[in-house]
Design a protein around this motif. Structure first.
Motif, mmCIF file in Angstrom:
data_model
loop_
_atom_site.group_PDB
_atom_site.id
_atom_site.type_symbol
_atom_site.label_atom_id
_atom_site.label_comp_id
_atom_site.label_asym_id
_atom_site.label_seq_id
_atom_site.Cartn_x
_atom_site.Cartn_y
_atom_site.Cartn_z
ATOM 1 N N ALA A 215 0.827 -0.960 0.258
ATOM 2 C CA ALA A 215 0.097 -0.045 -0.510
ATOM 3 C C ALA A 215 1.089 1.832 -0.208
ATOM 4 C CB ALA A 215 -0.943 0.243 1.121
ATOM 5 N N ILE A 218 1.968 1.743 -3.311
ATOM 6 C CA ILE A 218 0.867 2.255 -4.401
ATOM 7 C C ILE A 218 0.513 3.575 -4.461
ATOM 8 C CG2 ILE A 218 -1.587 1.650 -5.449
ATOM 9 C CD1 ILE A 218 -0.671 -1.358 -4.633
ATOM 10 N N ALA A 219 0.547 3.817 -3.098
ATOM 11 C CA ALA A 219 -0.941 4.912 -2.340
ATOM 12 C C ALA A 219 0.453 5.701 -1.370
ATOM 13 C CB ALA A 219 -2.133 4.413 -1.807
ATOM 14 N N ASP A 222 0.913 11.683 1.000
ATOM 15 C CA ASP A 222 1.728 13.265 0.837
ATOM 16 C C ASP A 222 1.343 13.734 2.195
ATOM 17 O OD1 ASP A 222 2.748 15.721 0.157
ATOM 18 O OD2 ASP A 222 1.092 15.761 -1.364
ATOM 19 N N THR A 228 -4.238 11.547 1.231
ATOM 20 C CA THR A 228 -3.744 10.384 1.345
ATOM 21 C C THR A 228 -3.650 9.588 2.521
ATOM 22 O OG1 THR A 228 -1.232 11.569 1.601
ATOM 23 C CG2 THR A 228 -2.422 11.825 -0.692
ATOM 24 N N ALA A 231 -6.493 7.420 1.437
ATOM 25 C CA ALA A 231 -6.104 6.424 0.261
ATOM 26 C C ALA A 231 -5.422 5.425 0.294
ATOM 27 C CB ALA A 231 -5.784 7.775 -0.942
ATOM 28 N N GLN A 232 -4.578 5.572 1.554
ATOM 29 C CA GLN A 232 -3.377 4.684 1.984
ATOM 30 C C GLN A 232 -3.782 3.596 2.583
ATOM 31 O OE1 GLN A 232 0.175 4.405 4.627
ATOM 32 N NE2 GLN A 232 1.120 4.757 2.379
ATOM 33 N N GLU A 234 -7.081 3.424 2.249
ATOM 34 C CA GLU A 234 -7.915 1.907 1.966
ATOM 35 C C GLU A 234 -7.444 0.820 0.695
ATOM 36 O OE1 GLU A 234 -11.924 4.795 1.218
ATOM 37 O OE2 GLU A 234 -10.644 5.022 0.089
ATOM 38 N N ALA A 235 -5.828 1.635 0.439
ATOM 39 C CA ALA A 235 -5.186 0.273 -0.438
ATOM 40 C C ALA A 235 -5.157 -0.675 0.443
ATOM 41 C CB ALA A 235 -4.102 1.760 -1.321
#
Lengths: 318, 310
Positions: A215, A218-219, A222, A228, A231-232, A234-235
């Motif tokens: 993860a 991929i993400a 920041d 982010t 986002a990370q 969730e990834a």
């Protein structure tokens, strides 16, 4: 188009019952079920002690038998999640290659049945044994709970715990299908067992470390953009869900805890109007984990299909 | 033996990638025949057997087993065809009887007749006394007989036996050969794949010689011997009151006549026994013996493959 004569399921029942009888009488099964039984009794006994010590009153006391742990023992659900894949692998790792090694495959397939029946029969036979074992454990839990806590389970508890049992069976089905797929692809039973155990080890023990690593790649986060982080996360969650153990853990968490509302990040907006700690109706809990349950069933079907294709394409010479 | 073909394979071929395992063979077998499938390892015998059983799909060609295509009607074909593989495997922890019962259920033999039929076939292969012992305790010969019992139980019309006597002691081999002959007399068609040429010679009516995926020869052992001997049939004749050397020379097809150890030996291009008998009797001779010399399969087989490899 070539149409096959007769049913592909002819003989499935005969093979499934023979396989189930073989498993139930095998030393391998006795050993592993003895282990499961001992650990289950230990976990439940520990949970009962802890519940008695710490809980004065609880609306879901019966369900707590599955989830409460007392050091050093983990909870019953955690034990089952860890040991059940081993049971499934033990029942499936030599399903197909074992027939080749015993030199019984060509005789079996020379009977008036299709190959489909052999694979389905072996899968269903092993799944039947796991289902019997799970039901026995569930009845044992219920009995011990009534005996030591003095409280019978409510109807909602029974429905939730049976739904959990079904999810556990689906999870076992995934590992069983994986073990059978390896047994169809790899000719040596020892190697196929090792391959299945390696996958189990990676997805059960190491996946929790691998998922954040992937993860992060991929993400990446920041520092100037808080979204982010989400986002990370969730990834990471998506990658973690590639493991049936993650899916099973999420199902367990929701089904055995009526107060649990989400398997992912929970935002304040989602809690608007809700009563803190109020239980969800059983159907609501089931709906939350429906995707996880579907994913387990899909994984089982996918792996079974791999086994099916590999077996159908095989040359039978022994 | 009837004239009806129960096995008909035409142009049958099997290819594994670039490797040709079976290369366009034709095989026609009549009901009640015992056919020996011979040839070196890798010649295509087992692949042919698997194609006949429908366990392997042919790359090209056609097969009819009792008039049915094993790929289109596999269940019907398998119902009539029994297979005893090389080193037959059984479920070791199950008894002989349990093994047969399991196969009987898969073959959908009615429950009402299974018990009686199993007892009957176990008795006929002399395994009734050990029927309730785990197969793990059986000798190799007993396992082979249990395999034969399964074919009997299923009342197959065709039996395919792959190396049934390999690893058996002489007594077990003889018992198995007796069983095979009994099955053949009962009308069962048998394909017997074996490297044991004396076994094949004992029980087979015809042989198919496999070589590099093809059937190089299909016929009787005498025909094989005649073929590799330049088409020569050797006939031993014992007769009195005639000069056979002069008489036989007048029979069409006779190539040579010699006196050997007090009898005559005729070499002919075909089996001329009826014509010889007729001439001897017509000439007033007393015919004592007229015998087509039985070719030895091991000799014929050895010569055949020596010639093929030259």
């Amino acid at each position: 188009m070539m149409v096959r004569e007769g049913s592909p399921f002819r003989g499935v029942g005969v093979i499934a019952l023979k396989e189930a009888a073989d498993h139930l009488t095998s030393a391998r099964m006795h050993l592993i079920m003895g282990l499961v039984l001992l650990t289950a009794i230990g976990a439940v006994y520990g949970a009962i002690g802890r519940i008695k010590d710490t809980t004065a009153e609880d609306a879901y006391l019966f369900l707590k038998l599955f989830t409460v742990a007392r050091e050093p023992l983990p909870s019953f659900a955690a034990f089952l999640g860890f040991l059940l894949p081993l049971v499934a692998i033990a029942l499936g790792f030599d399903a197909i290659n074992g027939e080749y090694n015993r030199r019984t495959m060509s005789r079996l397939l020379a009977q008036p049945i299709y190959r489909d029946a052999v694979l389905f029969g072996k899968f269903l036979g092993a799944l039947l044994v796991i289902a019997i074992a799970l039901l026995t454990l569930w009845l044992l839990m219920t009995g011990l709970g009534i005996l030591f806590l003095g409280l019978p389970p409510t109807a909602a508890d029974v429905v939730r715990s049976l739904a959990y049992l079904a999810a556990t069976l689906a999870c076992a089905g995934v590992w069983l299908a994986l073990a059978i797929a390896f047994s169809a692809v790899i000719r040596s039973p020892a190697t196929s067992a090792l391959a299945a155990l390696s996958v189990w080890l990676i997805l059960t023990v190491f996946w929790g470390m691998i998922a954040p690593l992937l993860a992060g790649l991929i993400a990446p986060i920041d520092p100037l953009d808080p979204s982010t982080v989400l986002a990370q996360f969730e990834a990471q969650q998506s990658i973690a869900r590639l493991s049936p153990q993650t899916l099973y853990a999420e199902i367990t968490a929701i089904l055995l805890d009526p107060a649990a509302r989400s398997v992912g990040p929970l935002f304040m907006s989602q809690l608007q109007g809700s009563l803190y700690g109020a239980p969800l109706p059983t159907m609501e809990s089931a709906l939350i984990v429906w995707p996880q349950l579907s994913a387990l069933v899909a994984a089982m079907i996918l792996l079974f299909t791999v086994a099916y294709v590999a077996f159908q394409r095989q040359e039978v010479r022994a | 033996m009837s004239d009806e073909f129960v096995i008909e394979a035409r142009g049958l071929a099997k290819q594994y990638g670039p490797h040709v395992a079976v290369d366009g063979i034709d095989l026609q077998v009549r009901a009640g025949e015992v056919i020996g499938l011979l040839g070196p390892n890798g010649a295509g015998k087992t692949t042919t057997i698997l194609m006949l059983l429908g366990l392997t799909e042919a790359t090209r060609g056609s097969i009819l087993i009792l008039g049915k295509d094993p790929l289109r009607r596999p269940l019907e074909v398998k119902r009539d065809v029994g297979y005893l593989p090389d080193s037959v495997g059984f479920y070791e922890t199950m008894t002989g009887r349990e093994n047969l019962t399991y196969m009987a259920r898969l073959a959908a033999i009615p429950r009402g007749v299974v018990g009686e039929r199993i007892n009957s076939v176990l008795a006929s292969v002399h395994l009734l006394e050990v029927a309730d012992r785990p197969v793990a305790t059986y000798s190799r010969g007993m396992r082979q007989r249990l395999g034969i019992a399964e074919l009997l139980m299923r009342q197959c019309r065709i039996a395919i036996l792959d190396e049934p006597t390999s690893g058996l002691d002489p007594q077990s081999t003889q018992e198995l050969l007796d069983l095979i002959q009994k099955l053949s007399r009962g009308g069962m068609t048998i394909l017997l794949s074996s490297h044991m040429l004396d076994v094949v010679q004992t029980v087979c009516h015809r042989i198919a010689l496999f070589n590099k995926g093809r059937i190089g020869f299909f016929g009787t052992i005498e025909e094989l011997a005649a073929k590799i001997g330049g088409g020569t049939y050797v006939i031993d004749v014992e007769a009195e009151g005639i000069d056979l050397s002069a008489l036989a020379a007048t029979v069409d097809g006779v190539k040579n006549v010699m006196a050997v150890n007090g009898h005559w030996q005729c070499e002919a291009v075909r089996d001329v026994r009826p014509q010889l008998a007729q001439r001897i009797v017509a000439a007033g001779g007393a015919l004592r013996n007229l015998d087509l010399r039985r070719a030895r399969l091991d000799e014929a087989y050895g010569r055949y493959f020596r010639e093929v490899h030259q």
